[in-house]
Motif scaffolding. Structure first.
Motif, short mmCIF file in Angstrom:
data_model
loop_
_atom_site.label_atom_id
_atom_site.label_comp_id
_atom_site.label_asym_id
_atom_site.label_seq_id
_atom_site.Cartn_x
_atom_site.Cartn_y
_atom_site.Cartn_z
N GLY A 156 0.85 -1.18 0.00
CA GLY A 156 0.00 0.00 0.00
C GLY A 156 0.88 1.23 0.00
O GLY A 156 2.00 1.19 0.53
N THR A 157 0.40 2.29 -0.62
CA THR A 157 1.20 3.51 -0.65
C THR A 157 0.32 4.72 -0.35
O THR A 157 -0.88 4.73 -0.64
CB THR A 157 1.86 3.74 -2.02
N SER A 158 0.94 5.73 0.23
CA SER A 158 0.25 6.96 0.58
C SER A 158 1.19 8.12 0.21
O SER A 158 2.32 8.15 0.69
CB SER A 158 -0.06 6.97 2.08
N HIS A 159 0.71 9.01 -0.64
CA HIS A 159 1.60 10.03 -1.18
C HIS A 159 1.23 11.44 -0.76
O HIS A 159 0.06 11.82 -0.79
CB HIS A 159 1.58 10.00 -2.72
N PHE A 160 2.25 12.20 -0.39
CA PHE A 160 2.08 13.64 -0.22
C PHE A 160 2.49 14.26 -1.55
O PHE A 160 3.63 14.10 -1.99
CB PHE A 160 2.99 14.13 0.92
N LEU A 161 1.54 14.91 -2.19
CA LEU A 161 1.78 15.39 -3.57
C LEU A 161 2.21 16.85 -3.61
O LEU A 161 2.47 17.40 -4.69
CB LEU A 161 0.51 15.22 -4.40
N GLY A 162 2.27 17.49 -2.44
CA GLY A 162 2.62 18.90 -2.43
C GLY A 162 1.61 19.69 -3.24
O GLY A 162 0.40 19.45 -3.16
N GLN A 163 2.11 20.62 -4.03
CA GLN A 163 1.22 21.41 -4.90
C GLN A 163 1.46 21.06 -6.37
O GLN A 163 1.04 21.80 -7.26
CB GLN A 163 1.46 22.90 -4.67
N ASN A 164 2.14 19.93 -6.60
CA ASN A 164 2.51 19.58 -7.98
C ASN A 164 1.31 19.51 -8.91
O ASN A 164 1.34 20.04 -10.02
CB ASN A 164 3.26 18.24 -8.00
N PHE A 165 0.27 18.82 -8.46
CA PHE A 165 -0.91 18.71 -9.32
C PHE A 165 -1.77 19.96 -9.24
O PHE A 165 -2.34 20.40 -10.23
CB PHE A 165 -1.72 17.47 -8.95
N ALA A 166 -1.85 20.53 -8.04
CA ALA A 166 -2.68 21.73 -7.87
C ALA A 166 -2.25 22.83 -8.84
O ALA A 166 -3.08 23.52 -9.44
CB ALA A 166 -2.59 22.22 -6.43
#
Length: 486
Positions: free
Chosen positions: A227-237
């Motif tokens: 299982g994985t859980s990602h902090f995406l920062g603002q990359n997609f935002a």
RNA sequence: CGGGGCGUGGCGCAGUCCGGUAGCGCACCUGCUUUGGGAGCAGGUGGUCCCCGGUUCGAAUCCGGGCGCCCCGACCA
């Protein structure tokens, strides 16, 4: 006994054993399209039980389910640079529909960040619209070159959570919290005890700032990312204009997380608990927890059947998932093998002798050392104690898996030579110091085929922190776990 | 994407080298006897031999070209 009725043993050929178990326990079968599979009722039933449990946990932590479409415009996927690079090689793309070429091709989702954050951008105006905490249960497609039932198929089922937050700290806390949910879920329900940690930059999700994962150890001592859980920062935002007006009145980009577990967990269950007789399904996720096999054929047949109906009804009333296998064209012995292969935790046999004695034969899928496999116990006692026996069985599976993981772990390794030697001698997770240099990962992989599974969380670190990098060059900045992996 | 293996009733395979009525085990169907660890006996059903083309009086078998699947390595939940 015909040889073909037996499974290949784990010791003979673990990969072959896995394939045979999955097919002969009727978890899944190969489908006509390369790399795809049919999940059969027994396998799907296990998945449904996993789903039900995890879904409740996600709802308890404030998430709601939604559903986003299968097809994603190619232009969306292409917006986040790292994301495209990561997924382009395994995209399946629809270029034609309705008998005509499409103006813009659609990707069949390999994951849904892009479409979901594009929609969030429509829905969010102010900080009061945040956080958004959504999850979806869906199928996704990744055109894998090398596939294996449940572990890597071109199409698979999963849940993907996608959240948007007003602050980085809140999003980071979400990603960590979800990792905790995953860990608890796989331990309590699948009896699979993982390590937890953070992925190296090499291994992290395409588009993430930081990826957390749970890493389980299979019986062949290969690791499985469960299982994985990602902090995406603002990359997609930033790419999807997911902006909001803050309390202070400024326009700011939101902070995102995404996280998922998949039907791969079914494969993990197989390789964690299965034995040479077949599957062993943890009671909490077993579609059938107790199978009742009547011993038919005598003058007492009608009475035996009536007793089985009665015991089944009483177990059901006690909250046990019970199946009465009343087929009369299959002998009792054949049924034993079949249900053992499918991993049902307990079997109750009821025959003419039991009617007279008021007993039943109780058989556990795994018998503790030194105990008889088949115990004749009073019927009332069997019914009364089965729920607690199931609980105990579940706990023992977790404990056994944890012991195996620890027994296979090697700590305090100081050099790549030593690391290679440990792996060749059958180690599972090998813990070392690491300088943070990606070149070390490349060198280790080249020499040992192992990858950096995780920069391990505090709980899993060695009592004495390693001071040097396993490469011998530089100081260690973190303790990491290496393993050959699926 | 490279290397290897395999395509013959539902499953597992033999037959292919050396062309000549398509076989075996399991499963399935019917009947009888059975049923506490993979039942027995008897009778039966089921196959364009992966596809296309060629050679031949005749091809599962020889030749050419495809396709598919599995396993092993490089990429990935």
């Amino acid at each position: 006994m015909a040889e073909e009725k037996k499974l290949t043993t784990r010791a003979e050929d673990f990969a072959e054993w896995y394939n045979e178990v999955v097919q002969r326990a009727e978890l899944a079968d190969y489908a006509p399209v390369r790399g795809s599979m049919v999940i059969r009722p027994w396998g799907y039933g296990i998945w449904e039980n996993m789903q039900r449990a995890l879904d409740a946990m996600l709802k308890d932590t404030g998430h709601e389910n939604a559903y986003f479409p299968l097809l994603i415009p190619m232009s969306f996927i292409e917006k986040e640079k790292k994301h495209v690079e990561g997924f382009a090689p395994e995209l399946a793309v629809v270029t034609q529909a309705g008998g005509k070429p499409l103006e813009e091709p659609y990707a069949i989702r390999p994951t849904s960040e892009t479409i979901i954050y594009a929609m969030y951008a429509k829905w969010v105006q102010s900080y009061r619209d945040l956080p958004i905490l959504l999850n979806q249960w869906a199928n996704v497609m990744r055109w894998e070159l090398r596939t294996k039932l449940f572990l890597r198929t071109t199409e698979f089922l999963w849940q993907e959570g996608h959240t948007a937050h007003a602050t980085a700290a809140e999003a980071e806390a979400e990603a960590v919290m979800i990792l905790g949910v995953y860990r608890k879920f796989v331990e309590e329900w699948i009896a699979m005890p993982p390590l937890t940690g953070v992925k190296s930059d090499n291994e992290k999700f395409a588009g993430a700032v930081r990826s957390h994962s749970i890493e389980a150890l299979m019986q062949d001592n290969k690791a499985l990312q469960a299982g994985t859980s990602h902090f995406l920062g603002q990359n997609f935002a930033k790419q999807f204009e997911l902006k909001f007006q803050s309390e202070g009145g400024q326009e700011e980009y939101a902070w995102n997380t995404s996280w998922g577990v998949s039907t791969r967990l079914v494969g993990g269950m197989v390789m964690t608990h299965g034995d040479d007789a077949g599957l062993v399904v943890p009671p909490k996720i077993a579609p059938v927890q107790v199978v009742i096999v009547p011993i038919l054929g005598g003058d007492d047949e009608a009475a035996v059947r009536a007793k089985c109906d009665e015991v089944a009804a009483r177990l059901k009333a006690a909250g046990v998932r019970v199946k009465l296998d009343a087929r009369d064209n299959v002998t009792a012995g054949a049924k034993y093998y079949e249900w053992e292969r499918k991993g049902v935790p307990f079997r109750v046999e009821i025959g003419p002798k039991d009617l007279a004695k008021g007993s039943v034969a109780l058989v556990r899928r795994l018998t503790p050392e030194g105990e008889k496999r088949k115990a004749f116990v009073p019927e009332a006692e069997a019914i009364a104690t089965l729920p607690t026996r199931l609980d105990a069985f579940q706990k023992e599976l977790l404990e056994a898996a944890r012991k195996r993981r620890e027994a296979s772990s090697v700590r305090g390794v100081q050099s790549i030579d030593e690391l290679a030697k440990a792996l060749d001698e059958g180690a599972g997770f090998v813990f070392t110091g690491w300088s943070g240099d990606p070149a070390v990962e490349a060198e280790v992989k080249e020499r040992t085929k192992a990858t950096l599974r995780a920069i391990v969380d505090e709980e899993f670190r060695s009592p004495a922190a390693p001071s040097k990098c396993v490469s011998g060059k530089g100081a260690s900045i973190a303790e990491v776990a290496w393993a050959r992996a699926y």
